[in-house]
Design an enzyme around this catalytic site. Structure first.
Site, PDB file in Angstrom:
ATOM      1  N   ASP A   1       0.784  -1.178  -0.120  1.00  0.00           N
ATOM      2  CA  ASP A   1      -0.393  -0.119  -0.024  1.00  0.00           C
ATOM      3  C   ASP A   1       1.085   1.034   0.432  1.00  0.00           C
ATOM      4  OD1 ASP A   1      -2.033   1.537  -0.305  1.00  0.00           O
ATOM      5  OD2 ASP A   1      -2.759   1.318   2.210  1.00  0.00           O
TER       6      ASP A   1
ATOM      7  N   GLU B   1      -1.912  -0.776  -5.338  1.00  0.00           N
ATOM      8  CA  GLU B   1      -3.061  -0.693  -5.126  1.00  0.00           C
ATOM      9  C   GLU B   1      -2.892   0.660  -6.355  1.00  0.00           C
ATOM     10  OE1 GLU B   1      -6.050   0.556  -2.467  1.00  0.00           O
ATOM     11  OE2 GLU B   1      -4.369   0.753  -1.642  1.00  0.00           O
TER      12      GLU B   1
ATOM     13  N   CYS C   1     -12.439  -4.827   6.009  1.00  0.00           N
ATOM     14  CA  CYS C   1     -12.553  -5.397   7.179  1.00  0.00           C
ATOM     15  C   CYS C   1     -11.331  -6.595   6.650  1.00  0.00           C
ATOM     16  CB  CYS C   1     -13.487  -5.960   8.185  1.00  0.00           C
ATOM     17  SG  CYS C   1     -12.609  -7.302   9.375  1.00  0.00           S
TER      18      CYS C   1
ATOM     19  N   CYS D   1     -13.036 -10.384   8.136  1.00  0.00           N
ATOM     20  CA  CYS D   1     -14.305 -10.153   8.503  1.00  0.00           C
ATOM     21  C   CYS D   1     -14.476  -9.381   6.492  1.00  0.00           C
ATOM     22  CB  CYS D   1     -15.019  -9.911   8.677  1.00  0.00           C
ATOM     23  SG  CYS D   1     -15.771  -8.647   9.182  1.00  0.00           S
TER      24      CYS D   1
ATOM     25  N   CYS E   1     -12.877  -2.389  12.970  1.00  0.00           N
ATOM     26  CA  CYS E   1     -14.205  -2.980  12.861  1.00  0.00           C
ATOM     27  C   CYS E   1     -15.160  -3.279  13.958  1.00  0.00           C
ATOM     28  CB  CYS E   1     -14.232  -4.216  12.056  1.00  0.00           C
ATOM     29  SG  CYS E   1     -15.366  -5.307  11.116  1.00  0.00           S
TER      30      CYS E   1
ATOM     31  N   CYS F   1     -16.579  -7.511  14.083  1.00  0.00           N
ATOM     32  CA  CYS F   1     -15.693  -8.569  14.349  1.00  0.00           C
ATOM     33  C   CYS F   1     -15.307  -8.147  15.047  1.00  0.00           C
ATOM     34  CB  CYS F   1     -15.181  -9.077  13.334  1.00  0.00           C
ATOM     35  SG  CYS F   1     -13.407  -8.906  12.118  1.00  0.00           S
TER      36      CYS F   1
ATOM     37  N   ASP G   1      -2.596   1.175   7.366  1.00  0.00           N
ATOM     38  CA  ASP G   1      -2.697   0.706   6.104  1.00  0.00           C
ATOM     39  C   ASP G   1      -2.538  -0.699   6.426  1.00  0.00           C
ATOM     40  OD1 ASP G   1      -2.129   3.389   5.490  1.00  0.00           O
ATOM     41  OD2 ASP G   1      -0.334   3.675   6.349  1.00  0.00           O
TER      42      ASP G   1
HETATM   43 ZN    ZN Z   1     -14.602  -7.174  10.877  1.00  0.00          ZN
END
Ligand code: ZN
Length: 393
Positions: free
Chosen positions: A206, A290, A343, A346, A362, A365, A372
Site C-alpha cells: 500500500d 493498489e 475489514c 471478516c 471493525c 468483528c 495501512d
Molecule cells: Zn471485521
C-alpha cells in the site's frame, strides 16, 4: 529474455560541453515553439475558412520544418538534426494527448492545448537515437555532436553490461533538472530469467502517506529522512520567493535554489522506490499494488504534497518492469476496491473512513488494526483471489 532498461547518470560537463548541451536543448525548444506557432496560425486560417493543412503528426511537422528551416533558423547546422526532431516529436505527442483527452480517450488529468516553452522552466531535454553514442570509460560518455562528457557518477553498471554483450544502447536523453545535467540511456538488456526467493508468497503493498509504503506482512517502510528535510527547505524557499520582487536578481537566485531542491526530492524519492521495488520483485512470487487514483486525490490539498511524495505511479511503473525480470508477478488492484474501508478479517465494508483515522476498527468483528496494515492485508487477499483465476496480463 530481452527487456528495456534505462541507465541514468548525472553529468559534470566542462564549460564548452555545457554550452553545447544548452544549445541543443535550446534548439529543441526552438523547434517545438516554431511548430506550435505554425499549428496555431494554420488553425486560425482554417477558422477563417481557408483550405490549409494543419501539420498534426511528426512526419507532417518534419516536412514543414525542412521546408522552413533555412529561412527561420539559418544556424540550424550548429546542432544535431535530432535536437529539432526531438522538439517536433514532443509537440506531435502533446497535440495527440490534447485531442485524445478532449475525445475522452485518455485516462487521467485533462490535457490542455500545448503551450510555448520558456527557457529554464521545467524539465528541458533532448534525445539522440543515431550517431556516436557510447560509454567510453567509467567516467565519460560520448554523445553525437557534443563529444566526450565527464560523468558525475561511475558508469560501471552500464559499461560492464555493454562489454559483456548483454546491453545495447537504443537512445540517449540529456536533460537539465534543477541546474544539473543528466544523461539517460535507454537500453535493450538481455536478462537471464530468475525465480523469486519465495515464489508462492504474496505481498500487498500500500503506497502510504505517512510511510513510503506498508506491506501486508506488517512491515512499514519509512519515508527517507533527507526527503523530509528537503521538503522543509522547499517550504522555506517558497516563502522566501514570495517576499522577493519578481524578476529581481534575488528572486532569480531563490527560484534556482528552489528548482535544485525539487530535483533533490525527486532523486531521493526515486532511489527509495528503487530499493524497495527491487527487493519486493526478488522476494515475492506475487506483488499486489493498489491503483490509487492519484489525480483525484490531488484535489484534496491536505493530501496533495504527501501523495506527490509517495508517487504511487512510480511504484507501479517500477514493479511492472522489475517483476518480470525476477519471475514474479504484479497484480494491480481495481481503483474502487475498498482496501482501506474493508475489514481484512471478516470482509465487512465501512461507508466511510476519514483520512485522519490511522486505525481501522471493525464494528462487526471488532478487529482493531493499523489502517495501512489492514489495507495491505486486503490486497494480499485480493491477489490470492486473482491468482486462482489464472495469470494476469
Ligand atoms: Zn471485521
Amino acid at each position: 529474455m530481452k527487456t528495456l532498461q534505462a541507465f541514468r547518470f548525472a553529468l559534470d560537463p566542462s564549460p564548452r560541453v555545457e554550452r553545447a548541451l544548452a544549445s541543443h536543448v535550446g534548439a529543441r525548444r526552438f523547434a517545438f515553439n516554431w511548430g506550435l506557432a505554425l499549428v496555431q496560425e494554420r488553425l486560425e486560417a482554417r477558422r477563417r475558412g481557408e483550405d490549409v493543412e494543419v501539420p498534426w503528426t511528426l512526419p507532417a511537422l518534419r516536412r514543414e520544418w525542412n521546408r522552413a528551416k533555412e529561412a527561420v533558423a539559418p544556424w540550424w547546422r550548429e546542432n544535431s538534426k535530432e535536437a529539432y526532431s526531438s522538439g517536433l516529436a514532443g509537440l506531435a505527442e502533446a497535440l495527440q494527448n490534447w485531442s485524445d483527452s478532449r475525445k475522452g480517450r485518455r485516462r487521467g488529468r485533462r490535457m490542455g492545448f500545448p503551450r510555448f516553452r520558456k527557457k529554464g522552466r521545467g524539465r528541458e531535454s533532448v534525445s539522440f537515437t543515431t550517431g556516436a553514442i557510447r560509454v567510453d570509460d567509467p567516467s565519460h560518455v560520448v554523445l553525437p555532436r557534443i563529444g566526450r562528457v565527464r560523468t558525475h557518477e561511475p558508469t560501471t553498471a552500464l559499461r560492464s553490461r555493454i562489454e559483456a554483450g548483454t546491453a545495447r544502447i537504443l537512445r540517449a536523453t540529456v536533460s537539465r533538472e534543477g541546474g544539473r545535467w543528466y544523461v539517460s540511456f535507454t537500453c535493450e538488456v538481455e536478462r537471464v530469467p530468475q525465480t523469486p526467493r519465495r515464489p508462492h508468497a504474496v505481498v500487498g503493498v500500500d503506497a502510504g502517506i505517512q510511510h513510503l509504503a506498508v506491506l501486508s506482512t506488517g512491515e512499514m517502510i519509512e519515508n527517507p529522512r533527507p526527503l523530509q528535510n528537503a521538503l522543509n527547505q522547499i517550504a522555506r524557499l517558497n516563502r522566501e520567493l514570495a517576499r522577493r520582487q519578481p524578476g529581481s536578481r534575488g528572486w532569480e537566485e531563490t527560484r534556482r535554489r528552489l528548482a535544485r531542491a525539487h530535483a533533490r526530492v525527486a532523486n531521493i524519492r526515486r532511489d527509495a522506490w528503487h530499493k524497495l521495488t527491487t527487493r519486493l520483485a526478488k522476494t515475492f512470487g506475487t506483488v499486489v499494488v493498489e491503483t490509487l487514483n492519484v489525480e483525484g486525490l490531488k484535489r484534496n490539498r491536505r493530501l496533495a504534497r504527501a501523495i506527490a511524495d509517495a508517487a504511487l505511479g512510480n511504484l507501479r511503473r517500477q514493479l511492472r518492469y522489475k517483476c518480470p525480470w525476477s519471475g514474479s508477478r504484479v497484480v494491480e488492484a481495481d481503483p474502487f476496491y475498498p482496501s482501506s474501508k474493508r475489514c481484512s478479517r471478516c470482509g465487512a465494508v465501512k461507508d466511510t473512513l476519514p483520512l485522519w483515522a490511522r486505525t481501522f476498527g471493525c464494528e462487526v468483528c471488532s478487529l482493531i488494526l493499523d489502517r495501512d496494515e489492514n489495507a495491505a492485508g486486503n490486497l494480499a487477499a485480493l491477489a490470492a483471489a486473482v491468482a486462482g483465476s489464472g495469470p494476469e496480463t
